[in-house]
Design a protein around this motif. Structure first.
Motif, PDB file in Angstrom:
ATOM      1  N   TYR A  82      -1.602   3.541  -9.285  1.00 30.64           N
ATOM      2  CA  TYR A  82      -2.618   2.711  -9.949  1.00 30.64           C
ATOM      3  C   TYR A  82      -3.830   2.497  -9.034  1.00 30.64           C
ATOM      4  CZ  TYR A  82       0.924   1.511 -13.486  1.00 30.64           C
ATOM      5  OH  TYR A  82       1.863   1.565 -14.482  1.00 30.64           O
ATOM      6  N   ALA A  83      -3.560   2.252  -7.741  1.00 34.22           N
ATOM      7  CA  ALA A  83      -4.671   2.001  -6.809  1.00 34.22           C
ATOM      8  C   ALA A  83      -5.540   3.251  -6.684  1.00 34.22           C
ATOM      9  CB  ALA A  83      -4.126   1.598  -5.439  1.00 34.22           C
ATOM     10  N   ALA A  84      -4.887   4.422  -6.605  1.00 30.71           N
ATOM     11  CA  ALA A  84      -5.657   5.672  -6.473  1.00 30.71           C
ATOM     12  C   ALA A  84      -6.465   5.927  -7.746  1.00 30.71           C
ATOM     13  CB  ALA A  84      -4.723   6.839  -6.188  1.00 30.71           C
ATOM     14  N   LYS A  85      -5.870   5.582  -8.890  1.00 28.82           N
ATOM     15  CA  LYS A  85      -6.553   5.815 -10.168  1.00 28.82           C
ATOM     16  C   LYS A  85      -7.813   4.946 -10.294  1.00 28.82           C
ATOM     17  CE  LYS A  85      -5.229   5.645 -14.953  1.00 28.82           C
ATOM     18  NZ  LYS A  85      -4.149   5.260 -15.841  1.00 28.82           N
ATOM     19  N   THR A  86      -7.775   3.762  -9.672  1.00 29.15           N
ATOM     20  CA  THR A  86      -8.951   2.892  -9.755  1.00 29.15           C
ATOM     21  C   THR A  86      -9.889   3.120  -8.562  1.00 29.15           C
ATOM     22  OG1 THR A  86      -7.398   1.184  -8.987  1.00 29.15           O
ATOM     23  CG2 THR A  86      -8.195   0.963 -11.230  1.00 29.15           C
ATOM     24  N   GLY A  87      -9.756   4.277  -7.918  1.00 27.13           N
ATOM     25  CA  GLY A  87     -10.720   4.656  -6.880  1.00 27.13           C
ATOM     26  C   GLY A  87     -10.328   4.213  -5.477  1.00 27.13           C
ATOM     27  N   GLY A  88      -9.183   3.612  -5.314  1.00 28.16           N
ATOM     28  CA  GLY A  88      -8.770   3.158  -3.979  1.00 28.16           C
ATOM     29  C   GLY A  88      -8.079   4.261  -3.194  1.00 28.16           C
ATOM     30  N   GLN A  89      -7.801   3.953  -1.932  1.00 26.27           N
ATOM     31  CA  GLN A  89      -7.090   4.919  -1.093  1.00 26.27           C
ATOM     32  C   GLN A  89      -6.081   4.171  -0.210  1.00 26.27           C
ATOM     33  OE1 GLN A  89      -8.670   8.669   0.542  1.00 26.27           O
ATOM     34  NE2 GLN A  89      -8.848   7.487   2.435  1.00 26.27           N
ATOM     35  N   PRO A  90      -4.983   3.713  -0.816  1.00 24.04           N
ATOM     36  CA  PRO A  90      -4.034   2.931  -0.016  1.00 24.04           C
ATOM     37  C   PRO A  90      -3.344   3.770   1.055  1.00 24.04           C
ATOM     38  CG  PRO A  90      -3.097   3.442  -2.168  1.00 24.04           C
ATOM     39  CD  PRO A  90      -4.524   3.923  -2.199  1.00 24.04           C
ATOM     40  N   LEU A  91      -2.990   3.109   2.153  1.00 19.51           N
ATOM     41  CA  LEU A  91      -2.109   3.744   3.128  1.00 19.51           C
ATOM     42  C   LEU A  91      -0.695   3.381   2.724  1.00 19.51           C
ATOM     43  CD1 LEU A  91      -3.609   3.071   6.686  1.00 19.51           C
ATOM     44  CD2 LEU A  91      -3.767   5.119   5.282  1.00 19.51           C
ATOM     45  N   VAL A  92       0.174   4.363   2.667  1.00 21.78           N
ATOM     46  CA  VAL A  92       1.582   4.080   2.380  1.00 21.78           C
ATOM     47  C   VAL A  92       2.363   4.328   3.664  1.00 21.78           C
ATOM     48  CG1 VAL A  92       3.598   4.691   0.994  1.00 21.78           C
ATOM     49  CG2 VAL A  92       1.332   4.698  -0.045  1.00 21.78           C
ATOM     50  N   VAL A  93       3.166   3.344   4.040  1.00 25.94           N
ATOM     51  CA  VAL A  93       3.916   3.433   5.288  1.00 25.94           C
ATOM     52  C   VAL A  93       5.399   3.431   4.940  1.00 25.94           C
ATOM     53  CG1 VAL A  93       4.294   2.384   7.548  1.00 25.94           C
ATOM     54  CG2 VAL A  93       2.118   2.005   6.355  1.00 25.94           C
ATOM     55  N   ASN A  94       6.097   4.473   5.334  1.00 30.60           N
ATOM     56  CA  ASN A  94       7.539   4.512   5.072  1.00 30.60           C
ATOM     57  C   ASN A  94       8.285   4.113   6.347  1.00 30.60           C
ATOM     58  OD1 ASN A  94      10.115   5.037   4.037  1.00 30.60           O
ATOM     59  ND2 ASN A  94      10.071   7.103   4.884  1.00 30.60           N
TER      60      ASN A  94
ATOM     61  N   LYS B 185      -9.267   0.896   4.341  1.00 32.89           N
ATOM     62  CA  LYS B 185      -9.347  -0.495   4.809  1.00 32.89           C
ATOM     63  C   LYS B 185      -9.494  -1.442   3.608  1.00 32.89           C
ATOM     64  CE  LYS B 185     -12.282  -3.572   7.431  1.00 32.89           C
ATOM     65  NZ  LYS B 185     -13.612  -3.776   7.965  1.00 32.89           N
ATOM     66  N   GLU B 186     -10.363  -1.065   2.674  1.00 35.15           N
ATOM     67  CA  GLU B 186     -10.590  -1.960   1.536  1.00 35.15           C
ATOM     68  C   GLU B 186      -9.408  -1.987   0.567  1.00 35.15           C
ATOM     69  OE1 GLU B 186     -14.355  -0.893  -0.134  1.00 35.15           O
ATOM     70  OE2 GLU B 186     -15.462  -1.848   1.496  1.00 35.15           O
ATOM     71  N   THR B 187      -8.664  -0.902   0.522  1.00 36.75           N
ATOM     72  CA  THR B 187      -7.524  -0.861  -0.420  1.00 36.75           C
ATOM     73  C   THR B 187      -6.278  -1.507   0.189  1.00 36.75           C
ATOM     74  OG1 THR B 187      -8.393   1.285  -1.091  1.00 36.75           O
ATOM     75  CG2 THR B 187      -6.301   0.646  -2.050  1.00 36.75           C
ATOM     76  N   GLY B 188      -6.128  -1.396   1.521  1.00 31.63           N
ATOM     77  CA  GLY B 188      -4.959  -1.998   2.178  1.00 31.63           C
ATOM     78  C   GLY B 188      -3.785  -1.035   2.266  1.00 31.63           C
ATOM     79  N   CYS B 189      -2.614  -1.580   2.487  1.00 26.94           N
ATOM     80  CA  CYS B 189      -1.461  -0.695   2.662  1.00 26.94           C
ATOM     81  C   CYS B 189      -0.219  -1.223   1.942  1.00 26.94           C
ATOM     82  CB  CYS B 189      -1.154  -0.504   4.151  1.00 26.94           C
ATOM     83  SG  CYS B 189      -0.674  -1.990   5.014  1.00 26.94           S
TER      84      CYS B 189
END
Ligand SMILES: Nc1ncnc2c1ncn2[C@@H]1O[C@H](COP(=O)(O)OP(=O)(O)OP(=O)(O)O)[C@@H](O)[C@H]1O
Length: 465
Positions: free
Chosen positions: A141-153, A237-241
């Protein structure tokens, strides 16, 4: 019939296609065995799989999958092949998951106005609560709304864009792979999906409980990598993680201090608790309104576990790990890779084994072998040893070795804190001739770097013939 070396039963004959009509706000849940294929095509309407939309009329092939195709407005899908389980469910928690997304979007907008980082979200819950699926959905959802979240496993039991045993972080600004989940990492072959560039650290053990001191140190290193990424990537940074955590940390209070450590190191300000009332109340007591290392309070939010989440038994998990390892070296049905096997002398490699905490205790007792002359420089550090330098032996056969970026005789802390170049596989150990047969994803000499051997993932005998 069996595919040689892969231990899979060959694809069963494809059953005649079936068309399913899925009503709005419902999902079609399905399970496909490893070794058989099910093809799904969206005929009309809109549908998504864990937050990523299906393209109309494109055929998606699933194997070894447990998943759900959800529709907000209704759709028709065509399914070819035999599922182990399949049914349509009307009750799902998707509306509450979407509400979480909208709340996070609000925080992101505010963070952008204030020039701060977007929400740093940690997801906790027992094993098989749906944590990874929730993060995939919110990432989609975040990517679809133009964001770029960092995902940390932070769960070494399963790999994300890497082999199990590794802990990874990657930015997701583009479409995720509907069939593969997290998609593919950079490899030596072409890929139809945009590749992700993960930062990878090695933990090499199945659970944080196996060595909590080492897990905490790698967590700190990973949090630094995320902060560093935020400092040079405004979109992330703006999208968060989103931080995925191992289920074991949520099962009993013994490990809450590790959860606390992750939350503090990543400056978590949103904690999503999945599928456990008791955990939620424990987390509220521990975190709600408490300030993390920044000046923001932590919001603790309880979410319902989806009825579709499937318990995965050890045989399935093992198969999944082996698939991840095989795909790392050989690619998948969309892109075949060409790994290289080479023989190396024992003297050409420097291998460190992760020391089990119980051995550390023994070595610190009077008469223990703490002053082992064969060990490299500890860089002035006098704590318990983190690794033991080992000569290859038969017990290493079929293991994965992590290739670090640091020189062979670096201090233990530098080896532990190094990100990884990649992995190699020990296909054979010849103790008599003092030679190893090594499988590497690319050709060329094995880099002259410190190699790390963990107990996880476990040996995989059938990878090469
Ligand atoms: N709605 C759903 N319908 C069908 N399968 C689902 C659904 N949600 C999740 N699953 C499947 O259930 C399994 C467990 O889910 P998931 O990996 O998200 O849980 P988890 O809490 O991250 O587990 P763990 O902590 O053990 O890694 C996965 O195979 C996932 O694809």
């Amino acid at each position: 019939m069996a595919l040689p070396g892969l231990n899979l039963s060959a694809a069963t004959e494809i059953a005649a296609p079936v068309v399913h009509e899925i009503q709005k706000d419902s999902e079609w849940r399905f399970e496909v065995a490893f070794g058989s294929n099910v093809e799904v095509k969206l005929l009309s309407g809109t549908a998504e799989i864990f937050g990523t939309e299906l393209a109309p009329n494109q055929t998606y092939t699933f194997s070894g999958a447990k998943a759900a195709i959800y529709t907000w407005h209704g759709c028709r899908i065509q399914v070819s092949g035999t599922c182990q389980v399949e049914y349509t469910a009307e009750e799902t928690p998707m509306v509450s998951y979407a509400n979480v997304h909208f709340a996070l979007e609000k925080l992101r907008r505010q963070a952008a106005i204030d020039g701060r980082e977007g929400p740093r979200v940690m997801v906790v819950g027992p094993d098989n609560a749906g944590k990874t699926s929730l993060i995939r959905t919110l990432t989609g959802y975040a990517a679809k709304t133009g964001g770029q979240p960092l995902v940390v496993n932070m769960d070494s039991r399963e790999g994300m864009l890497g082999i199990p045993g590794s802990l990874t972080a990657a930015a997701f600004g583009t479409l995720m792979d509907v069939e593969e989940g997290w998609g593919s990492s950079p490899t030596s072959g072409p890929s139809p999906m945009p590749v992700k560039m993960p930062v990878v650290y090695f933990f090499g053990l199945p659970s944080p409980e196996s060595n909590s001191a080492m897990y905490k140190s790698v967590t700190t290193r990973m949090a630094l990598a995320v902060t560093e990424r935020f400092s040079r990537d405004v979109a992330s940074k703006e999208t968060g993680c989103f931080i995925d955590t191992p289920g074991i940390l949520s099962q009993g209070k013994n490990n809450y201090d590790i959860l606390h450590h992750i939350a503090t190191e990543f400056s978590v300000n949103v904690l999503l608790v999945l599928g456990s009332e008791r955990l939620h109340s424990d987390m509220l007591r521990r975190f709600d309104g408490h300030r993390a290392s920044t000046d923001e309070p932590i919001s603790v939010i309880k979410l319902l576990k989806s009825g579709g989440v499937v318990d995965r038994d050890e045989a399935y998990m093992r198969h999944m790990r082996q698939t991840q390892i095989r795909e790392y070296f050989f690619g998948d049905n969309k892109s075949t890779l060409s790994p290289h096997t080479q023989q190396v002398d024992f003297s050409q490699v420097t291998i460190y084994k992760i020391v089990e905490p119980s051995t550390i205790l023994t070595s610190l007792l009077p008469g223990g072998d703490e002053d082992n002359d064969t060990e490299p420089s500890r860089g002035g550090f006098h704590g318990p040893p983190i690794f033991e330098k080992v000569e290859p032996s038969l017990s290493m056969q079929y293991s994965i070795l992590a290739v670090t970026h640091v020189a062979p005789n670096s201090p233990h802390e530098d080896i532990r804190d190094s990100s990884l170049m990649g992995f190699v596989y020990v296909a054979e150990v010849d103790e008599q001739r003092k030679k190893l047969r090594i499988l590497a994803p690319v050709s060329g000499r094995i880099p002259n770097k410190a190699l790390v051997w963990g107990t996880w993932p476990e040996g995989f005998a059938d990878l090469v013939g």
